[in-house]
Design an enzyme around this catalytic site. Structure first.
Site, PDB file in Angstrom:
ATOM      1  N   GLU A  21     -29.472 -15.937 -46.011  1.00  0.00           N
ATOM      2  CA  GLU A  21     -30.501 -15.362 -45.436  1.00  0.00           C
ATOM      3  C   GLU A  21     -31.800 -15.656 -46.284  1.00  0.00           C
ATOM      4  O   GLU A  21     -32.914 -16.035 -45.741  1.00  0.00           O
ATOM      5  CB  GLU A  21     -30.306 -13.765 -44.950  1.00  0.00           C
TER       6      GLU A  21
ATOM      7  N   ASN B  54     -43.314   6.976 -24.563  1.00  0.00           N
ATOM      8  CA  ASN B  54     -42.562   6.114 -25.389  1.00  0.00           C
ATOM      9  C   ASN B  54     -41.706   6.824 -26.393  1.00  0.00           C
ATOM     10  O   ASN B  54     -41.855   8.001 -26.560  1.00  0.00           O
ATOM     11  CB  ASN B  54     -43.892   5.645 -26.652  1.00  0.00           C
ATOM     12  N   GLY B  55     -40.664   6.211 -26.739  1.00  0.00           N
ATOM     13  CA  GLY B  55     -39.614   7.007 -27.466  1.00  0.00           C
ATOM     14  C   GLY B  55     -38.276   7.060 -26.666  1.00  0.00           C
ATOM     15  O   GLY B  55     -38.144   6.305 -25.610  1.00  0.00           O
TER      16      GLY B  55
ATOM     17  N   GLU C  17     -37.902 -21.735 -43.852  1.00  0.00           N
ATOM     18  CA  GLU C  17     -38.289 -21.773 -42.623  1.00  0.00           C
ATOM     19  C   GLU C  17     -40.201 -21.342 -42.690  1.00  0.00           C
ATOM     20  O   GLU C  17     -40.698 -21.864 -41.774  1.00  0.00           O
ATOM     21  CB  GLU C  17     -37.845 -20.823 -41.382  1.00  0.00           C
TER      22      GLU C  17
ATOM     23  N   LYS D 226     -39.760 -18.646 -31.393  1.00  0.00           N
ATOM     24  CA  LYS D 226     -39.319 -17.392 -31.666  1.00  0.00           C
ATOM     25  C   LYS D 226     -37.721 -17.126 -30.775  1.00  0.00           C
ATOM     26  O   LYS D 226     -36.824 -16.583 -31.281  1.00  0.00           O
ATOM     27  CB  LYS D 226     -39.895 -16.152 -30.960  1.00  0.00           C
TER      28      LYS D 226
ATOM     29  N   HIS E 245     -18.744 -26.299 -58.099  1.00  0.00           N
ATOM     30  CA  HIS E 245     -18.121 -27.256 -57.548  1.00  0.00           C
ATOM     31  C   HIS E 245     -18.962 -28.609 -56.661  1.00  0.00           C
ATOM     32  O   HIS E 245     -18.744 -29.330 -55.837  1.00  0.00           O
ATOM     33  CB  HIS E 245     -17.237 -26.933 -56.530  1.00  0.00           C
TER      34      HIS E 245
ATOM     35  N   ARG F 275     -47.902  -6.141 -28.612  1.00  0.00           N
ATOM     36  CA  ARG F 275     -46.633  -5.379 -29.118  1.00  0.00           C
ATOM     37  C   ARG F 275     -45.327  -6.003 -28.374  1.00  0.00           C
ATOM     38  O   ARG F 275     -44.120  -5.449 -28.486  1.00  0.00           O
ATOM     39  CB  ARG F 275     -46.804  -3.757 -28.802  1.00  0.00           C
TER      40      ARG F 275
ATOM     41  N   TRP G 160     -41.073  -1.490 -22.819  1.00  0.00           N
ATOM     42  CA  TRP G 160     -40.378  -2.223 -23.376  1.00  0.00           C
ATOM     43  C   TRP G 160     -39.026  -1.593 -23.443  1.00  0.00           C
ATOM     44  O   TRP G 160     -38.493  -0.398 -24.042  1.00  0.00           O
ATOM     45  CB  TRP G 160     -40.875  -2.614 -24.947  1.00  0.00           C
TER      46      TRP G 160
ATOM     47  N   CYS H 109     -43.399   0.058 -26.548  1.00  0.00           N
ATOM     48  CA  CYS H 109     -43.994   0.552 -25.281  1.00  0.00           C
ATOM     49  C   CYS H 109     -45.454   0.783 -25.717  1.00  0.00           C
ATOM     50  O   CYS H 109     -45.735   1.124 -26.927  1.00  0.00           O
ATOM     51  CB  CYS H 109     -43.308   1.809 -24.753  1.00  0.00           C
TER      52      CYS H 109
ATOM     53  N   LYS I 200     -35.240 -17.707 -45.006  1.00  0.00           N
ATOM     54  CA  LYS I 200     -36.306 -17.243 -44.734  1.00  0.00           C
ATOM     55  C   LYS I 200     -37.553 -18.117 -45.744  1.00  0.00           C
ATOM     56  O   LYS I 200     -38.484 -18.523 -45.062  1.00  0.00           O
ATOM     57  CB  LYS I 200     -36.323 -15.633 -45.590  1.00  0.00           C
TER      58      LYS I 200
HETATM   59  C1  F6R Z   1     -34.496 -16.933 -38.563  1.00  0.00           C
HETATM   60  C2  F6R Z   1     -34.349 -16.889 -37.098  1.00  0.00           C
HETATM   61  C3  F6R Z   1     -33.422 -17.935 -36.107  1.00  0.00           C
HETATM   62  C4  F6R Z   1     -32.781 -16.842 -35.173  1.00  0.00           C
HETATM   63  C5  F6R Z   1     -31.950 -17.528 -34.372  1.00  0.00           C
HETATM   64  C6  F6R Z   1     -31.179 -16.724 -33.450  1.00  0.00           C
HETATM   65  O1  F6R Z   1     -35.641 -16.238 -39.182  1.00  0.00           O
HETATM   66  O2  F6R Z   1     -35.405 -16.071 -36.507  1.00  0.00           O
HETATM   67  O3  F6R Z   1     -32.758 -18.314 -37.158  1.00  0.00           O
HETATM   68  O4  F6R Z   1     -32.079 -15.755 -35.827  1.00  0.00           O
HETATM   69  O5  F6R Z   1     -32.839 -18.547 -33.619  1.00  0.00           O
HETATM   70  O6  F6R Z   1     -32.040 -16.031 -32.552  1.00  0.00           O
HETATM   71  P1  F6R Z   1     -31.642 -14.615 -31.719  1.00  0.00           P
HETATM   72  O7  F6R Z   1     -31.218 -13.830 -32.527  1.00  0.00           O
HETATM   73  O8  F6R Z   1     -32.796 -14.430 -30.974  1.00  0.00           O
HETATM   74  O9  F6R Z   1     -30.454 -15.252 -30.742  1.00  0.00           O
END
Ligand code: F6R
Length: 611
Positions: free
Chosen positions: A484, A101-102, A491, A606, A507, A27, A75, A2, A488
């Protein structure tokens, strides 16, 4: 997250407020609104969706003409992102408007009290209670009414209030949510939750601290404590450019979000840990303890990073709550014939709450009779709305495409859910639960400390930025952390990386190891530490370059590996959270050094809303 903007001066407030809201757009938000004092009346305009929707309202003849007002981008945390739930919120008679906010933790109790006193609350938000409390408390001083109202509030807030009783005045207060005053030159002053909203008008700002409030008029401002004593504050000159401010001074949203993790972890846990009782409380599961106890099996469903969190969830729930768990890629779950039925609990995990495959899997699980919970960050998202119940992460908007803060909050949430299930099913004793809760409480501070390794990890990145392959190894809870870490790196830096269960390497993947292969080994002090030491030896024997993530005080591996990254001591289930933070930083620095677009890597979105 927010955003708040307020203006009191001699110019029309509405256009300035809207301009300020635009500065806060980065934001993330889901609705916007403003309230302006016009001839002793409060005029409010609110719209769900983008600020453009609010502007449409204002353009179509609805522009309130006044020189004092407050505005907000919301938000959603309590209540769906609708026009009605958008801020500002007003009391029964339209004398007080508030933006906030909060999170007000005792909003439910306050709401009941206000309703018993005859107030009619019109929204689902926690914020609205403040407007009605001001109506109750007002006895000739807006400042005192704000104090009196906030004395009853538990939780966090940054608020701005205007009232018809005292026009040309804004009262603001802060506890746990940022707020600053923008000191104008010619008979005008501003308030905002973020300097981005005011720097186009003034570079002179006063940052309020927790427990402080301020009264702004066009001629000046006064700062005080929430208890009542005067407080003298320094005026700071802001000399950042707008882009830097929006990223909180960080060069990329990803780095900002990595650095937000102490706070986002706190937000994920706030109000949920009951240490004495060794219990965890979630407000929105919509399941009774008996219903939870009756669950025969759990299926965790997600994509990408959220799937990795799910994999940790499997280890947690099986180990601690002794319940059979499957982890499914959402995209696979839909197209096979999974054994899921009325005895099953399906938990879909999604930062965005909009991932098409995850949403489809939710519907599939529901159709098969399962109860569906969502672990979601974006309030009011489709998954959050369609699930039978769920848990919000409260991590704030994640803008960098690579998920960081959402992951650590997902894991922390799964740990909390496991405590709840373990206690209900009698597999976790009071003492064990208290131990987990105590370790959870320490996490934000430990992550804070870990972030101090940023420069060291930057140096490490310099050594390995030109590698073409990476291997990440982990065992137990840290096998998903290895996945993970590798994701990171892949990507955002476009370096090929693979995550592996350390012992499985023998293996096949071991054939890849030579002196050009950096191998990140996650080896904290946990139940499988001694096993992973053997895997370190295997890599070393083949010339691999080893970066080991170990617990502070580990001297054993110092001479066996090329680089050590140390993480604080914690209980086994929390090690993947601490191990992941330096791996996020490593990927980040390598990507920056390779000149990659960190926040928007090629080919990625995203929120993946297509199959
Ligand atoms: C990796 C990443 C993606 C998301 C995936 C699922 O850094 O961001 O692998 O984790 O697309 O997205 P959500 O969590 O929004 O369903």
């Amino acid at each position: 997250m927010c955003g708040i903007v307020g203006y009191v001066g001699h110019r029309p407030a509405a256009p300035l407020l809207v301009e300020g809201l635009h500065r806060l757009e980065y934001r993330g938000y889901d609705s916007a609104g403003l309230a302006v004092l016009v001839d002793g009346r409060l005029e409010t305009r609110k719209a769900a969706g983008k600020i453009a929707e609010l502007e449409k309202l204002l353009r179509n003849g609805g522009q309130p003409i006044g020189t004092c007002g407050i505005a907000h981008t919301r938000w959603a945390t309590h209540g769906a992102p609708t026009t009605q739930n958008a801020h500002p919120h007003v009391d029964c008679h339209g004398h007080f408007a508030v933006v906030h906010n909060g999170i007000i933790e005792n909003a439910g109790t306050l709401r009941q009290k206000l309703e018993a006193l005859g107030h009619t609350l019109r929204t689902e938000t926690d914020t609205e209670v403040i407007a009605h409390m001001l109506e109750e408390a007002y006895a000739g001083s807006l400042e005192e009414a704000v104090r009196a109202a906030l004395r009853q509030v538990q939780g966090t807030y940054g608020i701005a209030v205007v009232s018809t009783h005292e026009p040309d005045k804004i009262v603001v207060a802060r506890r746990g949510s940022p707020l600053l005053l923008g000191i104008g030159e010619n008979g005008e002053n501003f308030v905002a939750s973020d300097a981005a909203a005011v720097v186009q008008h003034t570079r002179r700002v006063v940052y309020l601290d927790d427990g402080e409030m301020a009264v702004l008029t066009r001629d000046g401002y006064r700062t005080a404590s929430l208890q009542g004593g005067a407080v003298t504050k320094e005026v700071i000159h802001v000399d950042w450019d707008l882009a830097a401010i929006e990223k909180g001074g960080h060069p990329h949203f990803m780095l900002k979000e990595i650095f937000e993790q102490p706070e986002t972890l706190r937000n994920a846990m706030r109000g949920r840990l009951l240490e004495e009782e060794g219990m965890v409380r979630f407000g929105g599961l919509n399941l009774t303890p008996d219903e939870l106890t009756a669950v025969k099996n759990i299926t965790l469903i997600g994509c990408g990073t959220s799937w990795h969190a799910g994999l940790i969830g499997e280890y947690l729930l099986e180990e601690i709550a002794r319940i059979p768990v499957e982890v499914e890629y959402a995209s696979e779950f839909r197209y096979r014939n999974p054994v899921v039925g009325p005895d099953s609990l399906a938990i879909v995990i999604s930062q965005s709450g909009e991932t098409a495959d995850t949403l489809a899997a939710l519907r599939e699980a529901r159709q098969r009779g399962a109860t569906v919970l969502g672990i979601v960050n974006v309030v009011g998202s489709t998954i959050a709305r369609e699930a039978d119940g769920g848990i919000y992460l409260h991590a704030g908007p994640e803008i960098g495409v690579a998920s960081t803060k959402a992951f650590t909050s997902q894991v922390a949430t799964l740990v909390m859910f496991t405590v709840l299930m373990g206690r209900l099913r009698g597999t976790l004793s009071l003492i064990q639960a208290r131990e987990i809760i105590a370790a959870l409480r320490k996490l934000p501070e430990q992550v804070e400390k870990l972030l101090g390794l940023n420069d060291q990890i930057g140096e490490l990145a310099r050594l390995y930025k030109d590698s073409t392959n990476f291997l990440y190894l982990g065992r137990g809870y840290n096998f998903p952390a290895a996945l993970e870490g590798a994701l990171k790196l892949k990507e955002i830096s476009y370096i090929h990386a693979e995550g592996y269960p350390a012992a499985e390497m023998k293996h096949g993947a071991i054939a890849l190891i030579d002196e050009n292969m950096p191998v990140v080994v996650i080896a904290p002090n946990d139940a499988v530490y001694s096993k992973i030491v053997s895997n370190v030896e295997e890599v070393k024997a083949r010339g691999g370059r080893i970066i080991a993530v170990v617990t502070e005080g580990n001297h054993e591996l110092k001479n066996k590996v090329d680089h050590l990254i140390t993480i604080p001591e914690t209980i086994d289930p929390l090690t993947p959270i601490l191990a992941t933070v330096p791996l996020q930083l490593l990927a980040y620095h390598i990507a920056v050094m390779r000149g990659c677009n960190v926040d928007q890597p090629r080919n990625l979105a995203k929120s993946v809303t297509v199959e």
